[in-house]
Scaffold this active site. Structure first.
Site, mmCIF file in Angstrom:
data_model
loop_
_atom_site.group_PDB
_atom_site.id
_atom_site.type_symbol
_atom_site.label_atom_id
_atom_site.label_comp_id
_atom_site.label_asym_id
_atom_site.label_seq_id
_atom_site.Cartn_x
_atom_site.Cartn_y
_atom_site.Cartn_z
ATOM 1 N N CYS A 148 0.843 -1.195 0.000
ATOM 2 C CA CYS A 148 0.000 0.000 0.000
ATOM 3 C C CYS A 148 0.878 1.243 0.000
ATOM 4 O O CYS A 148 1.987 1.232 0.517
ATOM 5 C CB CYS A 148 -0.951 0.092 1.190
ATOM 6 N N ARG A 196 3.211 0.000 -5.245
ATOM 7 C CA ARG A 196 3.094 -0.611 -3.921
ATOM 8 C C ARG A 196 1.778 -1.390 -3.742
ATOM 9 O O ARG A 196 1.574 -2.039 -2.712
ATOM 10 C CB ARG A 196 3.185 0.462 -2.830
ATOM 11 N N TRP A 227 -3.014 -2.649 -1.515
ATOM 12 C CA TRP A 227 -2.785 -4.070 -1.812
ATOM 13 C C TRP A 227 -3.460 -4.811 -0.667
ATOM 14 O O TRP A 227 -3.023 -4.754 0.479
ATOM 15 C CB TRP A 227 -1.295 -4.373 -1.852
ATOM 16 N N ASN A 249 -0.956 2.037 5.913
ATOM 17 C CA ASN A 249 -0.179 0.986 5.254
ATOM 18 C C ASN A 249 0.423 0.124 6.359
ATOM 19 O O ASN A 249 1.053 0.658 7.265
ATOM 20 C CB ASN A 249 0.921 1.648 4.397
ATOM 21 N N GLY A 250 0.209 -1.177 6.280
ATOM 22 C CA GLY A 250 0.758 -2.071 7.304
ATOM 23 C C GLY A 250 -0.289 -3.078 7.736
ATOM 24 O O GLY A 250 -1.347 -3.199 7.112
ATOM 25 N N GLU A 277 15.204 -17.774 -12.227
ATOM 26 C CA GLU A 277 14.804 -16.377 -12.378
ATOM 27 C C GLU A 277 13.943 -16.194 -13.631
ATOM 28 O O GLU A 277 12.943 -15.468 -13.613
ATOM 29 C CB GLU A 277 16.065 -15.491 -12.421
ATOM 30 N N LYS A 337 10.117 -14.725 -13.696
ATOM 31 C CA LYS A 337 9.741 -13.557 -14.503
ATOM 32 C C LYS A 337 8.546 -13.891 -15.389
ATOM 33 O O LYS A 337 7.603 -13.133 -15.483
ATOM 34 C CB LYS A 337 10.955 -13.187 -15.345
ATOM 35 N N GLU A 347 5.237 -14.346 -13.312
ATOM 36 C CA GLU A 347 4.629 -13.196 -12.654
ATOM 37 C C GLU A 347 4.028 -12.186 -13.609
ATOM 38 O O GLU A 347 3.081 -11.500 -13.241
ATOM 39 C CB GLU A 347 5.597 -12.517 -11.678
ATOM 40 N N HIS A 366 14.149 -37.292 -13.192
ATOM 41 C CA HIS A 366 13.792 -37.939 -11.923
ATOM 42 C C HIS A 366 12.332 -37.686 -11.553
ATOM 43 O O HIS A 366 11.973 -37.765 -10.384
ATOM 44 C CB HIS A 366 14.744 -37.471 -10.819
ATOM 45 N N LYS A 390 5.057 -4.132 -5.648
ATOM 46 C CA LYS A 390 6.513 -4.080 -5.758
ATOM 47 C C LYS A 390 7.207 -4.307 -4.413
ATOM 48 O O LYS A 390 8.135 -5.073 -4.309
ATOM 49 C CB LYS A 390 6.902 -2.720 -6.335
#
Ligand code: F6R
Length: 602
Positions: free
Chosen positions: A2, A27, A73, A99-100, A479, A483, A486, A502, A597
């Site tokens: 947020c 955010r 968020w 925010n939190g 990585e 990418k 997401e 395997h 982010k």
């Protein structure tokens, strides 16, 4: 997560808040809202979705010289207009953005707010209702806020407006980022300097458990016990142009393109007067005094950590373990006698990593943070820091921070090795090798047309994909898969290619896209064997190979660089692959669904 922003001054806060929120949208972006106070007349507008949706809803004549805004968020309660901030107290007098996460919100609700009907499912609403309750019991607003803050357990950055005090803006913070932007005849509060850079470059830090009372021309900072704090402003190291997209369609593409320049900036930033790459003595001492390094990180940063492990073990001969922050803190393994905890974090605010930092500091261990954001929480709280010099990274998908992390880790590894007298560390001219890597990166960012074509051919409609690699190529494969997942929502897995047979090879069917990254001479033939195995089972294979190792049919040749620096270069086509796959599938590249982010909740 947020983002919050508050303004008190002489101008209409509306545009300042909306512009600020746009800069904070990285955010969180599932709902947004603003409150404007014009004398005692309050306007609150909230909307599910993006700031652009909120902007459409705010009346053109809405105004107020005091205002607060929020981009969310969701943590408590689904994304909806009811759960969007700002939240108001029962009478409507107090308005808050937060925010939190308030961990004891349910207890507070039961203990203090039994008779207050709550309008949302959020933990935030409890704060504003408590402030009103305490105010109704006779406390002045400042004291009602202070007393409320003392009851909260958890993290918060808040801005509060009291409709009856149109000349004051209240704010406070604990564990969530917040700072003051100081202007002439105005002051701003924001989660990140980016939100206020258009208005000012002067900022004042706020420490945990401090509250702030702003008027248009005064700033008062106090502890929760009422002790006054004097703190000087600092000048922001970034300017407004650093955070603009310019002519790029997406921040991600801009940030991918910036990588060669970031490499050169890192070389410059770590060069000493003699032109050698050097690391601060205090940092080196921490590394040399440790018998084992524990890298703690999440997501992309942990993938850089694996490459760092290979480099530190090779050049400095110090054993390294890489751990995912969210696992490590709650299942701490048997530690060595003199561990050094190294936190790798682009944002410096990741809650999962911070909880480990807090724990290991309590245990008396030494800590080092590698971050892109000087002044961030993990920077401030660690014993030592190293900076990535990547410039602001705004796209949710991390790109230039990853390559910056790998480069800074290589500098640390070689510097530590030399200080220890390890032979291998003297065999490499790292400055020259990083320069070569920067040039190779330029070639890779110029291969967009080819990668766009490959993305269309392999990924436009596929539902899954595999990335194969061995040794450092395996780290890049992880990585690459992250990418792709997401931003294009294709289910993807990064695999140590020898492990495929395997079990996982059972997933290979006709047309399954399989990408293989081949940069290491010693495993070239092994991984090609694995590629043949998937081809034999119908897969659509695409090989990216380093110059000198290429074979007929490979789709991309990666310019030759030092064998441990190959991730700097091989990751770029993978980043672009994800980017173009996302475009082919009409996804929102910079703001993928469900993500944010800066991940400031555990
Ligand atoms: C992926 C991504 C995330 C972050 C992770 C850690 O593209 O950006 O996986 O790497 O959330 O964030 P920081 O590095 O800020 O601690």
């Amino acid at each position: 997560m947020c983002g919050i922003v508050g303004y008190i001054g002489t101008e209409n806060a509306k545009e300042i808040l909306l512009n600020g929120l746009e800069k904070l949208e990285y955010r969180g972006y599932d709902s947004a809202g603003i409150a404007l106070l014009n004398k005692e007349e309050l306007t609150v507008v909230k909307e599910k979705g993006r700031i652009a949706d909120l902007r459409k809803k705010v009346a053109t004549d809405a105004s107020g010289e005091l205002g607060i805004g929020h981009t969310r968020w969701a943590t408590h309660g689904k994304p909806s207009e009811e759960n969007a901030h700002p939240h108001q107290s029962l009478s409507g007098r107090f308005v808050i953005v937060h925010n939190g996460v308030i961990e004891n919100y349910s207890l507070l609700k039961d203990e203090y707010l039994e008779n207050v009907p709550l309008k949302s499912d959020t933990d935030t609403e409890v704060i504003v209702q408590l402030i009103e309750k305490l105010s109704n019991e006779g406390l002045e607003t400042k004291e009602a806020i202070r007393k409320t803050l003392k009851l909260l357990h958890g993290s918060y950055a808040i801005c509060v407006i009291d409709q009856k005090e149109p000349n004051l803006l209240y704010a406070a913070k604990n564990k969530s980022p917040l700072l003051i932007g100081k202007g002439s005849s105005f002051n701003i509060i924001a989660s990140d300097a980016m939100a206020a850079l258009k208005e000012t470059d002067q900022f004042i830090e706020i420490a945990d458990e401090e509250m702030v009372i702003l008027s248009r021309d005064s700033i008062q900072i106090e502890t929760l016990d009422g002790e006054m704090i004097e703190r000087e402003p600092f000048t922001a190291a970034i300017d407004a142009s650093d955070i603009e997209k310019g002519t790029y369609p997406h921040y991600m593409l801009k940030e991918v393109d910036e990588q060669p320049a970031v490499m050169r900036r890192i070389i410059q930033s770590y060069q000493n007067e003699a032109g050698d790459l050097a690391v601060d003595h205090a940092v080196l001492d921490e590394v040399l005094n440790s018998d084992r390094i524990y890298i703690i990180a999440c997501g992309t940063s942990s993938h850089a950590g694996y490459v760092g492990k290979a480099m530190i073990e090779r050049f400095a001969k110090i054993p390294v373990e890489v751990h995912i922050s969210s696992e490590f803190g709650y299942n701490i393994p048997l530690l060595s006698e003199k561990p050094l905890f190294m936190f790798i974090t682009q944002s410096g605010e990741t809650a999962d990593s911070r909880q480990v930092l807090v724990k290991v500091k309590e245990m008396g261990y030494r800590t080092l943070t590698l971050t892109n954001v000087p002044g961030s929480t993990l920077d401030r709280e660690a014993d030592q820091s190293m900076y990535l010099h990547a410039g602001p990274e705004i796209a949710v998908a991390s790109t230039k921070a990853y390559t910056a992390q790998v480069a800074v880790l290589s500098i640390l590894a070689v510097a530590a090795g030399r200080a220890k007298g390890v032979e291998q560390a003297f065999e490499i001219d790292l400055s020259a090798e990083l320069g070569i890597a920067a040039t190779a990166m330029e070639a890779m960012v110029s291969s967009k047309e080819l990668i766009e074509h490959i993305a269309g051919e392999f990924l436009a409609t596929s539902r899954n994909a595999f990335f194969l690699g061995r040794s450092v190529d395996y780290f890049v494969a992880m990585e690459a898969a992250l990418k792709l997942k997401e931003i294009s929502y294709i289910q993807a897995e990064g695999f140590a290619s020898g492990e495929l047979k395997h079990g996982t090879i059972a997933l290979i069917e006709d047309e399954t896209p399989v990408f293989a990254i081949v940069t290491q001479e010693n495993i070239n033939w092994n991984i090609r064997g694995n590629v043949n195995e998937v081809l034999a089972r119908g897969a659509n294979a695409c090989v990216f190979a380093m110059e000198g190792l290429e074979q007929p049919g490979d789709r991309l040749v990666i310019p030759h660089v030092h064998e441990l620096l190959t991730p700097l270069v091989s990751v770029i086509p993978c980043q672009l692959l994800a980017y173009y796959a996302a475009l082919h599938r009409d996804c929102d590249v910079d703001k993928p669904r469900n993500l944010a982010k800066s991940v400031t909740v555990e």
